[in-house]
Design a protein around this motif. Structure first.
Motif, PDB file in Angstrom:
ATOM      1  N   HIS A  12     -17.435  22.752  95.152  1.00 32.25           N
ATOM      2  CA  HIS A  12     -18.050  24.101  95.168  1.00 32.25           C
ATOM      3  C   HIS A  12     -19.017  24.133  93.757  1.00 32.25           C
ATOM      4  CE1 HIS A  12     -15.627  25.576  98.387  1.00 32.25           C
ATOM      5  NE2 HIS A  12     -14.498  24.879  97.818  1.00 32.25           N
ATOM      6  N   THR A  45     -21.244  25.723  86.745  1.00 32.14           N
ATOM      7  CA  THR A  45     -19.929  25.453  87.112  1.00 32.14           C
ATOM      8  C   THR A  45     -19.737  24.821  88.225  1.00 32.14           C
ATOM      9  OG1 THR A  45     -19.245  27.512  87.810  1.00 32.14           O
ATOM     10  CG2 THR A  45     -19.083  27.374  85.521  1.00 32.14           C
ATOM     11  N   LYS A  79     -16.222  23.399  90.774  1.00 28.63           N
ATOM     12  CA  LYS A  79     -15.015  23.487  91.138  1.00 28.63           C
ATOM     13  C   LYS A  79     -14.901  22.244  91.987  1.00 28.63           C
ATOM     14  CE  LYS A  79     -10.947  25.931  92.825  1.00 28.63           C
ATOM     15  NZ  LYS A  79     -10.321  27.164  93.310  1.00 28.63           N
ATOM     16  N   ASP A 116      -6.886  28.583  82.768  1.00 27.67           N
ATOM     17  CA  ASP A 116      -8.398  28.573  82.341  1.00 27.67           C
ATOM     18  C   ASP A 116      -8.066  29.210  80.856  1.00 27.67           C
ATOM     19  OD1 ASP A 116      -8.096  31.595  82.206  1.00 27.67           O
ATOM     20  OD2 ASP A 116      -8.756  31.630  83.980  1.00 27.67           O
ATOM     21  N   SER A 171      -7.385  20.865  91.819  1.00 30.04           N
ATOM     22  CA  SER A 171      -8.686  20.966  91.595  1.00 30.04           C
ATOM     23  C   SER A 171      -9.042  21.317  90.162  1.00 30.04           C
ATOM     24  CB  SER A 171      -9.067  22.184  92.311  1.00 30.04           C
ATOM     25  OG  SER A 171      -8.854  23.660  91.731  1.00 30.04           O
ATOM     26  N   THR A 229     -12.198  22.575  87.223  1.00 26.56           N
ATOM     27  CA  THR A 229     -13.407  23.190  87.184  1.00 26.56           C
ATOM     28  C   THR A 229     -14.134  22.895  85.822  1.00 26.56           C
ATOM     29  OG1 THR A 229     -12.493  25.275  88.424  1.00 26.56           O
ATOM     30  CG2 THR A 229     -14.454  25.634  87.104  1.00 26.56           C
ATOM     31  N   TYR A 230     -15.211  22.590  86.028  1.00 25.91           N
ATOM     32  CA  TYR A 230     -16.063  21.925  84.730  1.00 25.91           C
ATOM     33  C   TYR A 230     -17.305  22.709  84.673  1.00 25.91           C
ATOM     34  CZ  TYR A 230     -13.881  17.379  86.083  1.00 25.91           C
ATOM     35  OH  TYR A 230     -12.834  16.460  86.224  1.00 25.91           O
TER      36      TYR A 230
END
Length: 495
Positions: A131, A138, A140, A214, A238, A240-241
């Motif tokens: 995503h 961003t 995910k 986060d 998962s 997230t970047y």
């Protein structure tokens, strides 16, 4: 650990992926996953779900084999998770049956620690959701993506985050141990780009739950995952970047035959590449019969790359090839198919903060000239002045930001699919690595957890430095029962 017979385990896992359970009776169901019981409470009995492979399954041999075939393990069950709930169920089942467990993604654990005899392997390699939000930059990404898949997915939007060089390595494993490659000096460590994660942790006396991590929720755990997250605190499903725009790179490969120019090449590289434009990422590989330089200049031209590398390109008469293009296309172009690589490998990791003197460079040459196989090499990655020196918001457990460069001797041998091939080389290769690394000890320090040094004294400080006591406290908070343990795992603090 309670002794559970093989028959008990096979019976317990026989329900398989098509299991039917009453609502609320699957451990970690929606009501439990949000908060979960306290550590003294028990969960309902768990049932394994997902794609389940057992010893009698026709694909068991392939499913249990890692990339480094030096290590062969025989787990009693492998769960290939298809969704996060499968991970919750598997972790709960393992705790309720008191079975040893390991976590696996890309199968590149270089000491075989992502596999286990007579236990359960929870494999996240089939969690490949993507995503990407181009507005917020961003991404995910499922923990099952390998680095090539992640680079390709981001490349469709001219976006990038730091990854390692080898495409088949799992993205999650590389990131959670720190993660560095050609973009490190430009975009920071891979773990620096990590701004969130979904992770399954132990909960209650015998269950599991899902946490969303986060900078504002479980920020201490996010800090730990940025450099010490490989199998120590839970199972990441998962990541997230924060990603960055990257449309084009200049990629150069430079080859010098023989080792006669090694001193001049290495000395020039270590005094220039770490201090060059941060957009320039470089690696030097010394092989028995040649020296290779690989360089990537982000958003740069061939002329600019040649200018930055001129001190090196002017040495001897090297062969130079240049490619200009998108990062994902370039990245895919230098990947080597797995089946063409040796089956067995041994490495030793180390960081350097001061340039190698002539004596150290001479040691590299001496060992390469008596290497045990053609696939022996001495690999380096420039750090120095670059984005990796700055910690991300909230900090990170990875400690080696002030390194001048990273290096590792490595050796490969044997034929894939032939378990006994070149067995005679194994003790020779292991001795060569041990002697090589010992000879360099006066000139290096630290170690990289993604390339673990088995048998190393004070490995805790070598991997994490002064961060280790804090990591033990976080371990005690999220895994007080030490459910996630392996040969060099972080133990929980006792106070």
């Amino acid at each position: 650990m309670r002794d559970l017979s093989r028959r008990d385990l096979l019976k317990a896992t026989a329900v398989g992926a098509g299991a039917v359970a009453l609502p609320g009776m699957i451990a970690g169901s929606s009501a439990l996953a949000a908060d979960g019981p306290s550590f003294g409470d028990k969960f309902p009995p768990a049932t394994l779900t997902g794609r389940i492979v057992r010893p009698q399954s026709p694909d068991y041999a392939q499913a249990s084999l890692g990339w480094d075939e030096l290590f062969v393990r025989y787990p009693l069950v492998i769960v290939f998770a298809q969704e996060t709930q499968d991970v919750v169920n598997a972790l709960t089942w393992a705790r309720q049956h008191d079975v040893a467990l390991r976590v696996r993604s890309g199968r590149h654990s270089l000491e075989g620690w992502s596999n286990v005899d007579n236990g359960i392997v929870i494999d996240v390699s089939e969690l490949k959701d993507v995503h990407i939000d181009t507005a917020t930059r961003t991404a995910k990404l499922g923990a099952g993506l390998n680095q090539s898949e992640a680079v390709t997915a981001l490349g469709e939007y001219d976006l990038a985050a730091t990854t390692g060089t080898e495409g088949t390595v799992g993205l999650s494993g590389a990131t959670l141990g720190g993660g560095f490659g050609f973009l490190t000096r430009y975009l920071g460590m891979a773990c620096d780009n990590l701004i969130g994660a979904e992770i399954v942790v132990a909960s209650g006396a015998d269950g599991a739950k899902v946490l969303a991590v986060d900078p504002w929720n479980h920020s201490d755990l996010l800090w730990a995952l940025r450099g010490a997250g490989n199998g120590n605190f839970g199972i990441v499903t998962s990541l997230t970047y924060q990603v960055a725009p990257l449309k084009s790179v200049a990629y150069l490969q430079v080859t010098w035959p023989g080792l006669d120019d090694l001193h001049e090449i290495f000395d020039t590289w270590q005094h220039t590449a770490p201090f060059s434009d941060p957009r320039l990422g470089t690696q030097v590989e010394v092989h028995p019969a040649e020296i290779l330089l690989f360089a990537v200049l982000a958003e740069g031209s061939e002329a600019e790359a040649r200018r930055l590398l001129e001190p090196l390109l002017s040495i001897g008469n090297p062969e130079v090839t240049v490619q200009i293009g998108g990062w994902s296309e370039t990245y895919s172009g230098f990947q080597i198919p797995n089946d063409e690589e040796p089956a067995k490998w041994k490495f030793f990791s180390q960081f350097t903060r001061e340039p190698f003197p002539a004596e150290a460079i001479g040691i590299v040459r001496q060992f390469m000239e008596r290497s045990p196989s053609p696939d022996s090499n001495f690999f380096t990655q420039a750090f120095g002045r670059g984005a990796q020196r700055q910690e991300p918001f909230g900090g990170a457990a990875f400690p080696h930001r002030d390194a001048l460069f990273y290096s590792e001797p490595g050796v490969g041998w044997g034929t894939r699919g032939e378990p006994d091939s070149d067995d005679a080389i194994t003790p020779i290769a292991q001795t060569w690595i041990a002697e090589f690394s010992q000879a360099l000890r006066p000139y290096v320090d630290g170690a990289y957890v993604n390339v673990p040094n088995i048998g190393m004294a004070e490995w805790e400080e070598a991997y994490w430095g002064r961060n280790f006591p804090r990591l033990r406290k976080i371990k005690a908070k999220y895994d007080p029962h030490n459910v996630f343990q392996y040969e060099q795992s972080i133990p929980p603090a006792t106070q």
